[in-house]
Design a protein around this motif. Structure first.
Motif, PDB file in Angstrom:
ATOM      1  N   GLU A 133       2.276  -5.338 -20.896  1.00 25.26           N
ATOM      2  CA  GLU A 133       2.895  -6.518 -20.410  1.00 25.26           C
ATOM      3  C   GLU A 133       2.941  -6.605 -18.880  1.00 25.26           C
ATOM      4  N   HIS A 134       2.784  -5.506 -18.320  1.00 28.64           N
ATOM      5  CA  HIS A 134       3.120  -5.567 -16.864  1.00 28.64           C
ATOM      6  C   HIS A 134       2.129  -4.985 -15.928  1.00 28.64           C
ATOM      7  N   HIS A 135       1.156  -4.201 -16.494  1.00 28.63           N
ATOM      8  CA  HIS A 135       0.039  -3.315 -15.833  1.00 28.63           C
ATOM      9  C   HIS A 135      -1.126  -3.891 -16.565  1.00 28.63           C
ATOM     10  N   GLY A 136      -2.373  -3.798 -15.710  1.00 29.98           N
ATOM     11  CA  GLY A 136      -3.536  -3.773 -16.340  1.00 29.98           C
ATOM     12  C   GLY A 136      -4.100  -5.234 -16.433  1.00 29.98           C
ATOM     13  N   GLY A 137      -5.025  -5.515 -16.961  1.00 28.19           N
ATOM     14  CA  GLY A 137      -5.716  -6.745 -17.229  1.00 28.19           C
ATOM     15  C   GLY A 137      -6.785  -7.214 -16.213  1.00 28.19           C
ATOM     16  N   ASP A 138      -7.323  -8.121 -16.367  1.00 26.51           N
ATOM     17  CA  ASP A 138      -8.501  -8.638 -15.383  1.00 26.51           C
ATOM     18  C   ASP A 138      -7.871  -8.776 -14.031  1.00 26.51           C
ATOM     19  N   ASP A 139      -6.803  -9.529 -13.523  1.00 19.78           N
ATOM     20  CA  ASP A 139      -6.384  -9.389 -12.487  1.00 19.78           C
ATOM     21  C   ASP A 139      -5.636  -8.264 -11.915  1.00 19.78           C
ATOM     22  N   GLN A 140      -5.512  -7.357 -12.431  1.00 24.50           N
ATOM     23  CA  GLN A 140      -4.744  -5.986 -11.910  1.00 24.50           C
ATOM     24  C   GLN A 140      -5.670  -4.945 -12.543  1.00 24.50           C
ATOM     25  N   ALA A 141      -6.835  -5.210 -12.502  1.00 27.58           N
ATOM     26  CA  ALA A 141      -8.013  -4.012 -13.076  1.00 27.58           C
ATOM     27  C   ALA A 141      -8.157  -2.739 -12.421  1.00 27.58           C
ATOM     28  N   VAL A 142      -7.848  -2.872 -10.993  1.00 29.23           N
ATOM     29  CA  VAL A 142      -7.953  -1.964 -10.036  1.00 29.23           C
ATOM     30  C   VAL A 142      -6.927  -1.927  -8.936  1.00 29.23           C
ATOM     31  N   TYR A 143      -6.370  -0.702  -8.519  1.00 24.64           N
ATOM     32  CA  TYR A 143      -5.377  -0.394  -7.629  1.00 24.64           C
ATOM     33  C   TYR A 143      -5.826   0.206  -6.466  1.00 24.64           C
ATOM     34  N   ALA A 144      -5.860  -0.241  -5.240  1.00 22.64           N
ATOM     35  CA  ALA A 144      -6.310   0.398  -3.913  1.00 22.64           C
ATOM     36  C   ALA A 144      -4.884   0.569  -2.979  1.00 22.64           C
ATOM     37  N   MET A 145      -4.843   1.894  -2.513  1.00 22.29           N
ATOM     38  CA  MET A 145      -4.213   2.348  -1.514  1.00 22.29           C
ATOM     39  C   MET A 145      -4.845   2.810  -0.420  1.00 22.29           C
ATOM     40  N   ALA A 146      -4.575   2.499   0.975  1.00 17.40           N
ATOM     41  CA  ALA A 146      -5.010   3.107   2.052  1.00 17.40           C
ATOM     42  C   ALA A 146      -4.614   4.525   2.217  1.00 17.40           C
ATOM     43  N   ARG A 147      -5.358   5.382   2.709  1.00 20.28           N
ATOM     44  CA  ARG A 147      -4.997   6.673   3.040  1.00 20.28           C
ATOM     45  C   ARG A 147      -3.977   6.657   4.150  1.00 20.28           C
ATOM     46  N   GLU A 148      -4.217   5.730   5.343  1.00 22.78           N
ATOM     47  CA  GLU A 148      -3.451   5.541   6.216  1.00 22.78           C
ATOM     48  C   GLU A 148      -2.032   5.315   5.971  1.00 22.78           C
ATOM     49  N   ASP A 149      -1.679   4.311   4.839  1.00 22.94           N
ATOM     50  CA  ASP A 149      -0.490   4.234   4.354  1.00 22.94           C
ATOM     51  C   ASP A 149       0.140   5.402   3.656  1.00 22.94           C
ATOM     52  N   LEU A 150      -0.570   6.132   3.114  1.00 18.91           N
ATOM     53  CA  LEU A 150       0.013   7.191   2.398  1.00 18.91           C
ATOM     54  C   LEU A 150       0.231   8.323   3.552  1.00 18.91           C
ATOM     55  N   ASP A 151      -0.566   8.291   4.640  1.00 20.38           N
ATOM     56  CA  ASP A 151      -0.241   9.380   5.546  1.00 20.38           C
ATOM     57  C   ASP A 151       1.094   8.869   6.548  1.00 20.38           C
ATOM     58  N   ALA A 152       1.387   7.715   6.571  1.00 26.90           N
ATOM     59  CA  ALA A 152       2.328   7.146   7.114  1.00 26.90           C
ATOM     60  C   ALA A 152       3.747   7.483   6.300  1.00 26.90           C
ATOM     61  N   TRP A 153       3.698   7.356   5.182  1.00 23.78           N
ATOM     62  CA  TRP A 153       4.574   7.771   4.208  1.00 23.78           C
ATOM     63  C   TRP A 153       4.957   9.406   4.256  1.00 23.78           C
ATOM     64  N   GLU A 154       3.891  10.258   4.278  1.00 22.86           N
ATOM     65  CA  GLU A 154       4.155  11.683   4.475  1.00 22.86           C
ATOM     66  C   GLU A 154       4.968  11.974   5.600  1.00 22.86           C
ATOM     67  N   ARG A 155       4.770  11.217   6.686  1.00 19.41           N
ATOM     68  CA  ARG A 155       5.373  11.619   7.785  1.00 19.41           C
ATOM     69  C   ARG A 155       6.914  11.133   7.582  1.00 19.41           C
ATOM     70  N   GLU A 156       7.086  10.034   7.023  1.00 20.32           N
ATOM     71  CA  GLU A 156       8.431   9.782   6.617  1.00 20.32           C
ATOM     72  C   GLU A 156       9.162  10.571   5.604  1.00 20.32           C
ATOM     73  N   LEU A 157       8.496  10.826   4.570  1.00 22.85           N
ATOM     74  CA  LEU A 157       9.151  11.452   3.566  1.00 22.85           C
ATOM     75  C   LEU A 157       9.256  13.127   4.054  1.00 22.85           C
ATOM     76  N   GLY A 158       8.424  13.651   4.861  1.00 28.79           N
ATOM     77  CA  GLY A 158       8.266  15.027   5.135  1.00 28.79           C
ATOM     78  C   GLY A 158       7.565  15.932   4.002  1.00 28.79           C
ATOM     79  N   ARG A 159       6.621  15.194   3.198  1.00 27.35           N
ATOM     80  CA  ARG A 159       5.898  16.131   2.137  1.00 27.35           C
ATOM     81  C   ARG A 159       4.573  15.416   2.065  1.00 27.35           C
ATOM     82  N   PRO A 160       3.767  16.285   1.519  1.00 26.76           N
ATOM     83  CA  PRO A 160       2.304  15.820   1.387  1.00 26.76           C
ATOM     84  C   PRO A 160       2.341  14.777   0.026  1.00 26.76           C
ATOM     85  N   LEU A 161       1.222  14.094   0.254  1.00 25.67           N
ATOM     86  CA  LEU A 161       1.077  13.030  -0.852  1.00 25.67           C
ATOM     87  C   LEU A 161      -0.574  12.998  -0.814  1.00 25.67           C
ATOM     88  N   ALA A 162      -0.949  13.530  -2.285  1.00 26.46           N
ATOM     89  CA  ALA A 162      -2.399  13.708  -2.432  1.00 26.46           C
ATOM     90  C   ALA A 162      -2.791  12.236  -2.740  1.00 26.46           C
TER      91      ALA A 162
END
Length: 222
Positions: free
Chosen positions: A59-88
Motif C-alpha cells: 500500500e505504500h511501496h512498489g507499483g509502476d510509479d515507484q518501480a525502482v529506487y535510485a540513490m547517488a553514491r555521492e549522497d551516501l558519501d555525504a551521509w557517511e561523513r555526517e554519521l561517521g560510519r560506512p554506508l554500503a
C-alpha cells in the motif's frame, strides 16, 4: 555516469517495521549478474520493478510509479561523513546506486537509459518512514533525512530489459520545466506552498503528488 551496483532485498522479519506481517525488504544487497527490470503493475498490487526484489508493504511501496529506487553514491558519501560510519551500496534501501548522476537535481519526467535497453523515468523523491529509521538505527532519522532534502528518486519503467553493475547511465530526455526531485520532495513534506509549482511537470509526476498539487490549488489557489 554509471551504475555502481544493483541491489535486491529479501523479505526479512524485523522488530522495527509497522508492516502488520512484521517483515521488510529494505535491506538491499548488491548482486552479481544481470537483473530483469520491468513494470510491476499498479501500486497496491505490483511490487518492485526488479526481479527477485522484495516489497513487503504494497500500500505504500512498489507499483509502476515507484518501480525502482535510485540513490547517488555521492549522497551516501555525504551521509557517511555526517554519521561517521560506512554506508554500503544499498544501505538506504535503494535498488540502484549511481555515480556521477545528480539524482536530487533530476527533473520529474527525466529519462535515463541504463545499460543497452532499460529506460527509466523519474517520478518523485522517497519519503522516509519508521522502517527506514529502524533499518539505519539513527535517532530522529526521519527528521534528519527530510531536512537534508536529498531523498533519492523513484522511477517508473518505460522500456524493460536487463541491467547490471557497471552499466552506463545516459540522460536521454530532460524536460524544460524546473520541477526537480528536490522541489517535489520539499513540496510534499516541509513546504506545501510549493505544491502549485509541481503542476508544471504534469502527468510525469507520481499520481499522489499530482493529486496533492491539484487539491492544494483547488483549495488555496495558485
Amino acid at each position: 555516469m554509471k551504475l555502481l551496483s544493483v541491489n535486491l532485498g529479501r523479505a526479512t522479519a524485523v522488530p522495527y517495521t509497522d508492516n502488520p506481517e512484521g517483515v521488510t525488504g529494505i535491506d538491499k544487497q548488491p548482486v552479481d549478474g544481470p537483473v530483469r527490470v520491468s513494470a510491476p503493475g499498479p501500486k497496491g498490487v505490483g511490487g518492485s520493478g526488479l526481479a527477485g526484489d522484495a516489497v513487503c508493504k504494497l500500500e505504500h511501496h512498489g507499483g509502476d510509479d515507484q518501480a525502482v529506487y535510485a540513490m547517488a553514491r555521492e549522497d551516501l558519501d555525504a551521509w557517511e561523513r555526517e554519521l561517521g560510519r560506512p554506508l554500503a551500496h544499498g544501505a538506504f534501501g535503494e535498488n540502484l546506486t549511481t555515480e556521477g548522476l545528480d539524482v536530487t537535481g533530476a527533473r520529474i519526467g527525466e529519462r535515463w537509459r541504463v545499460g543497452p535497453a532499460v529506460v527509466l523515468e523519474v517520478t518523485c523523491g522517497r519519503i522516509p518512514c519508521r522502517t527506514f529509521q529502524g533499518h539505519l538505527g539513527e535517532k530522529q532519522w526521519v527528521k534528519r533525512f527530510t531536512q537534508r532534502g536529498a531523498p533519492g528518486a523513484y522511477l517508473r519503467v518505460i522500456e524493460p530489459g536487463e541491467i547490471r553493475a557497471g552499466d552506463p547511465v545516459e540522460l536521454v530526455r530532460r524536460p524544460e520545466h524546473d520541477v526537480t526531485v528536490a522541489l517535489q520532495f520539499r513540496a510534499v513534506t516541509t513546504e506545501r506552498t510549493l505544491l502549485p509549482r509541481l503542476l508544471a511537470a504534469g502527468e510525469a509526476l507520481h499520481p499522489e503528488s499530482l493529486r496533492a498539487a491539484r487539491e492544494y490549488v483547488a483549495k488555496h489557489g495558485a
